[in-house]
Motif scaffolding. Structure first.
Motif, PDB file in Angstrom:
ATOM      1  N   THR A 122       8.926 112.968   2.175  1.00  0.00           N
ATOM      2  CA  THR A 122       7.597 113.170   1.584  1.00  0.00           C
ATOM      3  C   THR A 122       7.227 114.650   1.598  1.00  0.00           C
ATOM      4  O   THR A 122       6.741 115.190   0.607  1.00  0.00           O
ATOM      5  N   ALA A 123       7.471 115.306   2.722  1.00  0.00           N
ATOM      6  CA  ALA A 123       7.145 116.735   2.835  1.00  0.00           C
ATOM      7  C   ALA A 123       7.939 117.560   1.824  1.00  0.00           C
ATOM      8  O   ALA A 123       7.397 118.471   1.196  1.00  0.00           O
ATOM      9  N   ILE A 124       9.198 117.223   1.647  1.00  0.00           N
ATOM     10  CA  ILE A 124      10.027 117.947   0.678  1.00  0.00           C
ATOM     11  C   ILE A 124       9.513 117.720  -0.736  1.00  0.00           C
ATOM     12  O   ILE A 124       9.398 118.663  -1.520  1.00  0.00           O
ATOM     13  N   SER A 125       9.168 116.480  -1.063  1.00  0.00           N
ATOM     14  CA  SER A 125       8.668 116.196  -2.414  1.00  0.00           C
ATOM     15  C   SER A 125       7.327 116.876  -2.683  1.00  0.00           C
ATOM     16  O   SER A 125       7.006 117.200  -3.821  1.00  0.00           O
ATOM     17  N   GLU A 126       6.557 117.120  -1.623  1.00  0.00           N
ATOM     18  CA  GLU A 126       5.262 117.798  -1.754  1.00  0.00           C
ATOM     19  C   GLU A 126       5.397 119.315  -1.599  1.00  0.00           C
ATOM     20  O   GLU A 126       4.402 120.035  -1.581  1.00  0.00           O
ATOM     21  N   GLU A 127       6.628 119.783  -1.429  1.00  0.00           N
ATOM     22  CA  GLU A 127       6.938 121.207  -1.272  1.00  0.00           C
ATOM     23  C   GLU A 127       6.269 121.836  -0.051  1.00  0.00           C
ATOM     24  O   GLU A 127       5.878 123.002  -0.056  1.00  0.00           O
ATOM     25  N   ALA A 128       6.161 121.052   1.017  1.00  0.00           N
ATOM     26  CA  ALA A 128       5.614 121.570   2.278  1.00  0.00           C
ATOM     27  C   ALA A 128       6.639 122.502   2.925  1.00  0.00           C
ATOM     28  O   ALA A 128       7.843 122.288   2.806  1.00  0.00           O
ATOM     29  N   ILE A 129       6.156 123.524   3.597  1.00  0.00           N
ATOM     30  CA  ILE A 129       7.070 124.449   4.261  1.00  0.00           C
ATOM     31  C   ILE A 129       7.278 124.100   5.735  1.00  0.00           C
ATOM     32  O   ILE A 129       8.210 124.574   6.358  1.00  0.00           O
ATOM     33  N   ALA A 130       6.395 123.260   6.286  1.00  0.00           N
ATOM     34  CA  ALA A 130       6.524 122.886   7.694  1.00  0.00           C
ATOM     35  C   ALA A 130       5.811 121.559   7.936  1.00  0.00           C
ATOM     36  O   ALA A 130       4.909 121.183   7.193  1.00  0.00           O
ATOM     37  N   ILE A 131       6.258 120.881   8.991  1.00  0.00           N
ATOM     38  CA  ILE A 131       5.619 119.648   9.442  1.00  0.00           C
ATOM     39  C   ILE A 131       5.103 119.921  10.851  1.00  0.00           C
ATOM     40  O   ILE A 131       5.821 120.451  11.697  1.00  0.00           O
ATOM     41  N   TYR A 132       3.835 119.572  11.102  1.00  0.00           N
ATOM     42  CA  TYR A 132       3.216 119.743  12.422  1.00  0.00           C
ATOM     43  C   TYR A 132       3.193 118.397  13.122  1.00  0.00           C
ATOM     44  O   TYR A 132       2.808 117.384  12.535  1.00  0.00           O
ATOM     45  N   ILE A 133       3.603 118.390  14.390  1.00  0.00           N
ATOM     46  CA  ILE A 133       3.554 117.186  15.213  1.00  0.00           C
ATOM     47  C   ILE A 133       2.804 117.555  16.487  1.00  0.00           C
ATOM     48  O   ILE A 133       3.184 118.490  17.197  1.00  0.00           O
ATOM     49  N   SER A 134       1.751 116.835  16.781  1.00  0.00           N
ATOM     50  CA  SER A 134       0.956 117.094  17.976  1.00  0.00           C
ATOM     51  C   SER A 134       1.818 116.941  19.219  1.00  0.00           C
ATOM     52  O   SER A 134       2.688 116.069  19.281  1.00  0.00           O
ATOM     53  N   SER A 135       1.563 117.771  20.214  1.00  0.00           N
ATOM     54  CA  SER A 135       2.317 117.663  21.459  1.00  0.00           C
ATOM     55  C   SER A 135       1.883 116.434  22.242  1.00  0.00           C
ATOM     56  O   SER A 135       2.600 115.971  23.121  1.00  0.00           O
ATOM     57  N   GLY A 136       0.728 115.893  21.927  1.00  0.00           N
ATOM     58  CA  GLY A 136       0.247 114.693  22.604  1.00  0.00           C
ATOM     59  C   GLY A 136      -0.170 114.957  24.039  1.00  0.00           C
ATOM     60  O   GLY A 136      -0.008 116.043  24.571  1.00  0.00           O
ATOM     61  N   SER A 137      -0.690 113.942  24.668  1.00  0.00           N
ATOM     62  CA  SER A 137      -1.153 114.107  26.042  1.00  0.00           C
ATOM     63  C   SER A 137      -0.148 113.558  27.045  1.00  0.00           C
ATOM     64  O   SER A 137      -0.318 113.708  28.246  1.00  0.00           O
ATOM     65  N   VAL A 138       0.895 112.898  26.565  1.00  0.00           N
ATOM     66  CA  VAL A 138       1.893 112.310  27.449  1.00  0.00           C
ATOM     67  C   VAL A 138       3.269 112.782  27.002  1.00  0.00           C
ATOM     68  O   VAL A 138       3.526 112.895  25.808  1.00  0.00           O
ATOM     69  N   ASP A 139       4.145 113.061  27.949  1.00  0.00           N
ATOM     70  CA  ASP A 139       5.505 113.456  27.593  1.00  0.00           C
ATOM     71  C   ASP A 139       6.231 112.238  27.026  1.00  0.00           C
ATOM     72  O   ASP A 139       6.191 111.162  27.596  1.00  0.00           O
TER      73      ASP A 139
END
Length: 82
Positions: A9-26
């Protein structure tokens, strides 16, 4: 599956990066993104539509890298990508 779909999806939308939250738990998303090659940043700045900035920690990965690593995982498990 989710990482493969997100990368496509990101590639089709020409996104340069994907962000993923670090979250509160490992574990969870942070554990997956580490395996896929994501890089952790302590202070990622997001700017809202009202021009306010907020800092969040999280992981960033290039969509192409995420797609390649996801495909490798699928092939390793002999799963078929369709």
């Amino acid at each position: 599956m989710m990482s493969y779909a997100a990368a496509n999806t990101a590639i089709s939308e020409e996104a340069i990066a994907i962000y993923i939250s670090s979250g509160s738990v490992d574990g969870g998303g942070s554990a997956l993104i580490k395996k896929l090659g994501g890089v952790f940043y302590k202070d990622i700045i997001f700017i809202s539509e009202s021009n306010e900035s907020v800092n969040y920690p999280g992981y960033v990965i290039a969509p192409k890298t995420m797609l390649e690593k996801s495909q490798q995982g699928w092939k390793k498990n002999n799963w078929l990508l369709t």
